[in-house]
Structures are given as structure tokens and as C-alpha cells.
Design an enzyme around this catalytic site. Structure first.
Site, PDB file in Angstrom:
ATOM      1  N   ASP A   1      -7.011   1.395   8.179  1.00 20.37           N
ATOM      2  CA  ASP A   1      -5.634   1.826   7.869  1.00 20.37           C
ATOM      3  C   ASP A   1      -5.490   3.234   8.316  1.00 20.37           C
ATOM      4  O   ASP A   1      -5.241   4.108   7.807  1.00 20.37           O
ATOM      5  CB  ASP A   1      -5.383   1.909   6.232  1.00 20.37           C
ATOM      6  CG  ASP A   1      -4.004   2.341   6.142  1.00 20.37           C
ATOM      7  OD1 ASP A   1      -3.035   2.234   6.951  1.00 20.37           O
ATOM      8  OD2 ASP A   1      -3.796   2.495   4.913  1.00 20.37           O
TER       9      ASP A   1
ATOM     10  N   GLU B   1       0.822  -1.171   0.038  1.00 18.80           N
ATOM     11  CA  GLU B   1      -0.070  -0.119  -0.060  1.00 18.80           C
ATOM     12  C   GLU B   1       0.752   1.305  -0.115  1.00 18.80           C
ATOM     13  O   GLU B   1       0.528   2.266  -0.625  1.00 18.80           O
ATOM     14  CB  GLU B   1      -0.827  -0.020   1.251  1.00 18.80           C
ATOM     15  CG  GLU B   1      -1.796   0.973   1.213  1.00 18.80           C
ATOM     16  CD  GLU B   1      -1.501   2.462   1.844  1.00 18.80           C
ATOM     17  OE1 GLU B   1      -2.195   3.434   1.928  1.00 18.80           O
ATOM     18  OE2 GLU B   1      -0.453   2.258   2.546  1.00 18.80           O
ATOM     19  N   GLU B   2       1.930   0.992   0.735  1.00 19.14           N
ATOM     20  CA  GLU B   2       2.638   2.442   0.899  1.00 19.14           C
ATOM     21  C   GLU B   2       3.474   2.907  -0.439  1.00 19.14           C
ATOM     22  O   GLU B   2       3.355   4.212  -0.380  1.00 19.14           O
ATOM     23  CB  GLU B   2       3.796   2.091   1.926  1.00 19.14           C
ATOM     24  CG  GLU B   2       3.304   1.750   3.237  1.00 19.14           C
ATOM     25  CD  GLU B   2       2.639   3.138   4.061  1.00 19.14           C
ATOM     26  OE1 GLU B   2       2.462   4.078   3.623  1.00 19.14           O
ATOM     27  OE2 GLU B   2       2.174   2.913   5.166  1.00 19.14           O
TER      28      GLU B   2
END
Length: 465
Positions: free
Chosen positions: A362, A334-335
Site C-alpha cells: 500500500d 482502508e481509506e
């Protein structure tokens, strides 16, 4: 027969539930729902496993940047942890991810013609190129991309562009301030390079006033020179700004050895409980397994991963087996790419899967507040009918809004995207920093969050959309 105190509370709550139109009656919660949700919270608070799972993930594995050995270890941990729960199916979903490495610790110094240099606490932004040794240049300070675009080329060429716009402290919702200020981090290097600058220095995205720099992803544009980009702590940014006012000819010396290596094979980790009545309808709940390489990736997003696993455990432990199939997905990357979320949606579409809803945690593991819902107005209204059931647990705030990056690619394939929402006031103090560690997580807050997620999954399973 005397009713238990628990059932009396449930019946009292049911009497307080508001009247709803006939169109929504199929969604209307009952006293039984109240009792079952209480069972979920009781199990989480008495025997929750989220906190201990997080202790292992952060303490034994630590930071889990995509492509790293620690990310690979986290995949193995996620698979083993869900297999131990006795889920109906646990499997890995292959995905190629970026492999960016930070290298040696970054160094930066403010230098003037006279006097000693002043050290700056900096970190490279994720995806940045290195400096190729020491890079020294003058500095031009701006508050926005638009201000940079309006400057004469002579004021920018050959210098560092210093983006010094703070997050707006007037927003109660800190995520809004983060998103609004984020353009300078994401696009600052490209904007600077287009004007002939040699690099970008960006004020950390936080409301905290400290010497802790925050990393985060940035991007380059094809056909535009790649220049290094680093984040300054808020204290360092204020100091540099003050010194520039006294001496506009000072320079900054920056040294970064980061680089991007070839993509690496990794995996989303998926565990599921098959629905007892409508197995082809799927509810996904997840968080992202990767983290930045600073700290331990505790709140971002170890908490979301362990809460998603815990949501399935709570359904099993209370005997509230879902009528629809429920999947816990630990997304990878995701980052700095969202490759895991994109791959999951691609495969779901290729398999013609029927996704009812997707939920993501998140935003940290802080005190529950409720849920953000990204869906058609009629679907939002159906879900809002359940709000009174969450009020006793402090998580009854339902609102339309952003649900999550990992589940975003499912939009159009799912009736509702849901983001677990918790108190955000402390999140950006540690977000993307070396301070994102296990000791910052409160056990009760974390377990209450997992229970809130499990409770909403229970209702989605029972009533559908």
C-alpha cells in the site's frame, strides 16, 4: 553436464551468502532458492498480469470509494479475476462500510473588502460535513495544533482555522514526513471547533508545489460541533498565506455539499491456495480495493491489489506450490475506516486461525526497495537472513517499520507483519488526488514488485518462522 547460465548465477550467489549462526541455519537460503526466485522474476517480467489487471480495474471501474457502485463493481471484478486463476477457494467476506459522498465540486474564493475574489483549488476532506450553502468567514493561520490551542479565543472564534504546516522536506523517507504532518488533516476540524471556529482549511499533504489538492480522511469527536474541513493545494495555501500577511481581515468563502449516508454492505475479496504440508498455517498478502473518489485509485491501491493477486499466480505458474496456505485479500475500506482489515482480523480470531505472516502492498507500484517488518527482534533476524537473495533485484532493503493499515489489526495474532516497500519519492505527488491514474504506473516497476512479494512468500512457506 554443463550448468545453465541461470544455475551458475544461482550457485555464485549461494557462495556469497554470509555465514549465519546455528540458530538461524534452518532459515539459510540455498542455491535452489536462488534458482526458484529467479524463476518467479522471469515469469513476472515475461508474462506478468498485474499491469493488464490494473488497466481494467482503473479504466473500466475507476475510483472506488467505499459504499459506491464502483466499489461494488470492484468486488465483482476481484472475485472473477481470482476465480479465473483456478485457486483452491475464492470467497467474499461481508463487512459494513461508511458511505460518504462528495456531491457537487467544491468552490472556494479569497475575498477582500476591495478588488476581485481569488479562486482557491480545494477538495473536501473525506468524512467532512458540508457547508450548507456558501460559508464566508475570516481566517486565522497556524502551523500546528499546539499553536492553535495557545491562541486567544477572540482570534479564532467565528473564523476558518488555516493549518499551513508543510511536510518536512528533509526526510528522505517521505512516509515519515506524511505521518508527521497528518495530524492537522486528521484532527484539525475537531481542534478548530473546540476553539469556536466555523471550519478548517488544511494544506495538502504533499511535497509537490502545484495546484492539485489532496483529499484524505478526517474525523469528528462526540460532543464537539462538526465543522467543514477542506484541503487546499500547496500553491493555494502559499497564496492564501501571502495574502493574509498583506490583509489579515480578508475572508474565505467556501461551498461544499458533501454528506455521510447510512452504512453500506460490502465485502473483502479472498482467494487462497491451500498448503500442501501445513494447510492450517496461513500467510496473508493483500492490498485495499477501495480508493478515494478522485482519479482512478491506481497507485493507491490498485497496484497493491493486482500485485497480491499476481503473487498467487506466480506461485502457481512456476510450480512452487506453497506448503502453507496463502491467501490474497482485497480489503475494503482502508481509506476511511479500515473496516475490512478489522473484520478480517475479527473473523480470523473467532475461527482461531493460525497466521504465520501477513504482507501488504500500500505504498504505490513504484520501483521495489525491500520490506518493512513489524515483528519481534528474533523473527526480524530470521527474515533478514534472506536479504542476499533479493539484492540482485533491487529489493534487498529489510528494515523494522510500519507494515500496513489493513493488516495492522492482525498484530498479536501473527508472527510477522510485512510491508512491501518501494521508492516513495513520487508517491505523495499524486496520493489522494485526481492525478492518481493508470498512466502514472510503470509496467516493469509494477511486475517487479509482485515478483518481490511472491519471492518472500515462497521463502516464508518453505522455512516458516
Amino acid at each position: 553436464m554443463m550448468l545453465s547460465a541461470l544455475r551458475r548465477r544461482a550457485l555464485a550467489l549461494a557462495l556469497l551468502l554470509p555465514a549465519v549462526p546455528l540458530a538461524a541455519q534452518a532459515q539459510t537460503p540455498t542455491a535452489t532458492d536462488s534458482v526458484n526466485i529467479r524463476r518467479i522474476y522471469d515469469e513476472a517480467l515475461a508474462r506478468g498480469q498485474s499491469y493488464e489487471n490494473l488497466r481494467y480495474l482503473t479504466g473500466q471501474i475507476g475510483a472506488r470509494l467505499s459504499g459506491s457502485p464502483q466499489a461494488a463493481q470492484a468486488v465483482q471484478w476481484g472475485q472473477l479475476t481470482m476465480e479465473k486463476l483456478g485457486l483452491d477457494r475464492v470467497y467474499l467476506q461481508e463487512v459494513m462500510v461508511p458511505h460518504w459522498v462528495r456531491g457537487k465540486p467544491e468552490k472556494a474564493t479569497i475575498r477582500a473588502d476591495k478588488g476581485k475574489g481569488v479562486s482557491l483549488n480545494v477538495v473536501a476532506l473525506g468524512g467532512s460535513v458540508g457547508t450548507g450553502g456558501k460559508l464566508r468567514a475570516g481566517v486565522v493561520e497556524v502551523q500546528s495544533l499546539a499553536q492553535l490551542a495557545a491562541l486567544p479565543e477572540a482570534q479564532v472564534k467565528g473564523k476558518f482555522v488555516f493549518f499551513n504546516r508543510p511536510m518536512n522536506p528533509l526526510y528522505v523517507e517521505t512516509g515519515k514526513a506524511y505521518g508527521e504532518a497528518g495530524d492537522q488533516r486528521r484532527s484539525g476540524a475537531v481542534a478548530a471547533a473546540k476553539r469556536g471556529a466555523v471550519g478548517a482549511l488544511v494544506r495538502s499533504l504533499t511535497l509537490a508545489q502545484d495546484d492539485l489538492p489532496h483529499t484524505g480522511t478526517m474525523s469528528y469527536q462526540e460532543g464537539v460541533a462538526k465543522v467543514p474541513a477542506a484541503a487546499l493545494s500547496t500553491k493555494g495555501a502559499d497564496e492564501l498565506s501571502q495574502l493574509l500577511k498583506a490583509d489579515s481581515n480578508l475572508s474565505v468563502e467556501l461551498e461544499m455539499s458533501c454528506q455521510t449516508l447510512p452504512d453500506v454492505k460490502s465485502y473483502n475479496v479472498i482467494g487462497e491456495i491451500k498448503g500442501t504440508k501445513y494447510p492450517v498455517q496461513i500467510i496473508t498478502v493483500g492490498g485495499h480495493l477501495d480508493s478515494w473518489d478522485l482519479g482512478q485509485g491506481a497507485h493507491d491501491d490498485g497496484t497493491g491489489c493486482v500485485q497480491s493477486i499476481e503473487a498467487l499466480r506466480l506461485l502457481k505458474a512456476t510450480g512452487l506450490l506453497p506448503e502453507r496456505t496463502v491467501r490474497a485479500v482485497l480489503f475494503m475500506n482502508e481509506e476511511n475506516g479500515n473496516r475490512g482489515g478489522i473484520k478480517y482480523a475479527e473473523i480470523a480470531k473467532a475461527n482461531n486461525e493460525n497466521h504465520l505472516a501477513a504482507m501488504e502492498s500500500d505504498g504505490g507500484g513504484f520501483t521495489p526497495r525491500g520490506f518493512n517488518i513489524d515483528a519481534a527482534p528474533a523473527v526480524v533476524r530470521k527474515i533478514e537472513v534472506w536479504q542476499p537473495l533479493f539484492a540482485p533485484y533491487g529489493s534487498g532493503q529489510f528494515a523494522q517499520g510500519h507494515a500496513g493499515t489493513d493488516i495492522g489489526p492482525l498484530k498479536g495474532q501473527v508472527q510477522a507483519l510485512v510491508g512491501y516497500d518501494c521508492d516513495s519519492q513520487r508517491y505523495f505527488d499524486i496520493h489522494h488526488t485526481a492525478a492518481d491514474t493508470f498512466d502514472k504506473v510503470n509496467r516493469r516497476e509494477l511486475e517487479l514488485g509482485g515478483a518481490s512479494m511472491a519471492a518472500l512468500i515462497y521463502l516464508l512457506n518453505k522455512y516458516g518462522l
